[in-house]
Design an enzyme around this catalytic site. Sequence first.
Site, mmCIF file in Angstrom:
data_model
loop_
_atom_site.group_PDB
_atom_site.id
_atom_site.type_symbol
_atom_site.label_atom_id
_atom_site.label_comp_id
_atom_site.label_asym_id
_atom_site.label_seq_id
_atom_site.Cartn_x
_atom_site.Cartn_y
_atom_site.Cartn_z
ATOM 1 N N CYS A 276 0.805 -1.235 0.000
ATOM 2 C CA CYS A 276 0.000 0.000 0.000
ATOM 3 C C CYS A 276 0.830 1.273 0.000
ATOM 4 O O CYS A 276 0.782 2.045 -0.945
ATOM 5 C CB CYS A 276 -0.917 -0.005 1.220
ATOM 6 S SG CYS A 276 -2.167 -1.280 1.146
HETATM 7 N N1 LIG Z 1 -2.622 -6.036 2.157
HETATM 8 C C1 LIG Z 1 -3.001 -4.927 2.751
HETATM 9 O O1 LIG Z 1 -2.570 -4.650 3.859
HETATM 10 C C2 LIG Z 1 -3.980 -3.976 2.116
HETATM 11 C C3 LIG Z 1 -4.563 -2.999 2.923
HETATM 12 C C4 LIG Z 1 -5.474 -2.115 2.364
HETATM 13 C C5 LIG Z 1 -5.752 -2.200 1.014
HETATM 14 N N2 LIG Z 1 -5.160 -3.152 0.242
HETATM 15 C C6 LIG Z 1 -5.512 -3.206 -1.167
HETATM 16 O O2 LIG Z 1 -6.390 -4.297 -1.379
HETATM 17 C C7 LIG Z 1 -6.146 -4.889 -2.665
HETATM 18 C C8 LIG Z 1 -5.848 -6.354 -2.481
HETATM 19 O O3 LIG Z 1 -4.658 -6.470 -1.742
HETATM 20 P P1 LIG Z 1 -4.226 -7.827 -1.032
HETATM 21 O O4 LIG Z 1 -3.145 -7.456 -0.091
HETATM 22 O O5 LIG Z 1 -5.402 -8.578 -0.543
HETATM 23 O O6 LIG Z 1 -3.611 -8.604 -2.283
HETATM 24 P P2 LIG Z 1 -3.271 -10.189 -2.340
HETATM 25 O O7 LIG Z 1 -2.282 -10.334 -3.429
HETATM 26 O O8 LIG Z 1 -2.951 -10.684 -0.977
HETATM 27 O O9 LIG Z 1 -4.645 -10.837 -2.760
HETATM 28 C C9 LIG Z 1 -5.239 -10.631 -3.989
HETATM 29 C C10 LIG Z 1 -5.847 -11.934 -4.431
HETATM 30 O O10 LIG Z 1 -6.529 -11.690 -5.662
HETATM 31 C C11 LIG Z 1 -6.357 -12.834 -6.479
HETATM 32 N N3 LIG Z 1 -6.611 -12.459 -7.865
HETATM 33 C C12 LIG Z 1 -5.772 -11.909 -8.769
HETATM 34 N N4 LIG Z 1 -6.425 -11.725 -9.926
HETATM 35 C C13 LIG Z 1 -7.695 -12.171 -9.756
HETATM 36 C C14 LIG Z 1 -8.825 -12.245 -10.590
HETATM 37 N N5 LIG Z 1 -8.795 -11.784 -11.846
HETATM 38 N N6 LIG Z 1 -9.950 -12.784 -10.092
HETATM 39 C C15 LIG Z 1 -10.003 -13.248 -8.818
HETATM 40 N N7 LIG Z 1 -8.966 -13.175 -7.984
HETATM 41 C C16 LIG Z 1 -7.820 -12.649 -8.442
HETATM 42 C C17 LIG Z 1 -4.926 -13.262 -6.196
HETATM 43 O O11 LIG Z 1 -4.714 -14.608 -6.555
HETATM 44 C C18 LIG Z 1 -4.840 -13.038 -4.691
HETATM 45 O O12 LIG Z 1 -5.174 -14.186 -3.964
HETATM 46 C C19 LIG Z 1 -5.016 -4.081 -3.277
HETATM 47 O O13 LIG Z 1 -5.538 -3.074 -4.084
HETATM 48 C C20 LIG Z 1 -4.335 -3.461 -2.074
HETATM 49 O O14 LIG Z 1 -3.685 -2.240 -2.399
HETATM 50 C C21 LIG Z 1 -4.296 -4.056 0.781
#
Ligand SMILES: NC(=O)c1ccc[n+]([C@@H]2O[C@H](COP(=O)([O-])OP(=O)(O)OC[C@H]3O[C@@H](n4cnc5c(N)ncnc54)[C@H](O)[C@@H]3O)[C@@H](O)[C@H]2O)c1
Length: 439
Positions: A276
């Site tokens: 992030c």
């Molecule tokens: N990790 C954090 O602390 C956090 C906090 C706030 C916001 N975010 C935001 O949330 C979003 C997700 O982050 P995250 O950390 O969960 O990422 P992550 O990589 O842990 O999880 C994302 C998941 O989406 C799946 N994915 C990818 N393409 C896909 C598709 N086309 N269809 C279905 N699933 C699909 C991946 O396989 C993965 O399991 C990002 O935009 C991130 O910036 C993350």
Amino acid sequence: MTTIKATLIKKFADHTARIGIIGLGYVGLPLAVVFAEAGFNVIGIDPIREKVDAINRGESYILDVDSNRVKALMDAGKLKASTDYANLGDSDAVSICVPTPLRKTGDPDLSFIASAAKSLAPYVHRGMVIVLESSTYPGTTREMVLPELESEDGLKVCEDFFLAFSPERVDPGREDWTTINTPKVIGGISPDCGEVAAAWYGQALEKVVPVSTCEVAEMAKLLENTFRMINIGLVNELAIMCDRLKVDVWEVIEAAATKPFGFMKFTPGPGLGGHCIPIDPLYLSWKLRSLNYNARFIELASEINTYMPRYTLGKIQDALNIHKKSVNGSRVLILGVAYKPDIDDLRESPALDVIHLLQEKGADVVYHDPYISQIDHENLQMCSVKDLMQEVVQADCVAIITNHSQYDYPAILDAAQMVVDTRNALGDLGKNHPKVVRL
Ligand SMILES: NC(=O)c1ccc[n+]([C@@H]2O[C@H](COP(=O)([O-])OP(=O)(O)OC[C@H]3O[C@@H](n4cnc5c(N)ncnc54)[C@H](O)[C@@H]3O)[C@@H](O)[C@H]2O)c1
């Protein structure tokens, strides 16, 4: 006459709505669990077969989500996972939680959102609400997701289905503020869209904060993360300045933090990490560049933060120098490679940059991290050393990059030849200690 909006809101109120979560990562899995624990039937979609299989066995792969919770929900028939989007056909509400990384060029990579929206489109139906949760620049929900969803079947947003943006604020590893009790900002394509989405989230989360549009919600997330990124840039530069002035930056920060108002404490470190803080502000500056505006605060903070791994290398050089050693040929033990303490997330971790820089200078680099047993990142493949204390003794220098709480820092200091402490993990022990070089 009952409207589709009223019908949907009623389904949320009586918990008969069926929920879909797209993307079962750090954000999506906790959210799926929270909705399922609130009594909804939840289906999670992820292309990674191993993740889907793990959930369907009742196993969690996210530290913040206990496997017992997943297992209980599986057994109760409240939660399941699949790789197949067709399972979303009977969902009333779908959340999109896919990654939003940067491309190698530093530009936003929205391909995951585009692909998720495209795959969902055939299953969008009358009376469905969709919420985008992925962090992104203002305009993404309306300009990018909406056209994908409206194009199929001639369904129209606000008339047939609802679309909103709600930024995820989860802070992995944190126990006081979780998915349930962290207030949730929600803004819709229209007021009706926002209202429906808020009615849904309000059934499982303690506090929903409605805002007037999805652009406000998108921008609010970027303000939060840009605020952190710029303030971290400021204290990182403060550390560099204090070094020149021979003033203890950690003591300065603690002293300033005693002010009960008008000051918020941030701490310096070897660089920014995570999915992030280093990334989201660059989504904003990229968007602004397309509008002929240069987001100067973001560019400057990014420049300082990006420099910190190299600054850390300088500190390691200083430490080795005390023993008349060069980086070339020295054994350096990196302590902690996760991007922050007590989590298993390596994404954008500054440890990776520090390791690369040390290797470029010819150091023999090893690492230890209780949460990350191996690194397999681009051209870097390494395994965490097994016997920590033996490695501490053998290393010419131990560099504390991530201050995991389970390390016995006094014992490490005692056994090490030299320690570079980039996080003030040693506290007062490291102050004026002949074996310690601090940031
Ligand atoms: N990790 C954090 O602390 C956090 C906090 C706030 C916001 N975010 C935001 O949330 C979003 C997700 O982050 P995250 O950390 O969960 O990422 P992550 O990589 O842990 O999880 C994302 C998941 O989406 C799946 N994915 C990818 N393409 C896909 C598709 N086309 N269809 C279905 N699933 C699909 C991946 O396989 C993965 O399991 C990002 O935009 C991130 O910036 C993350």
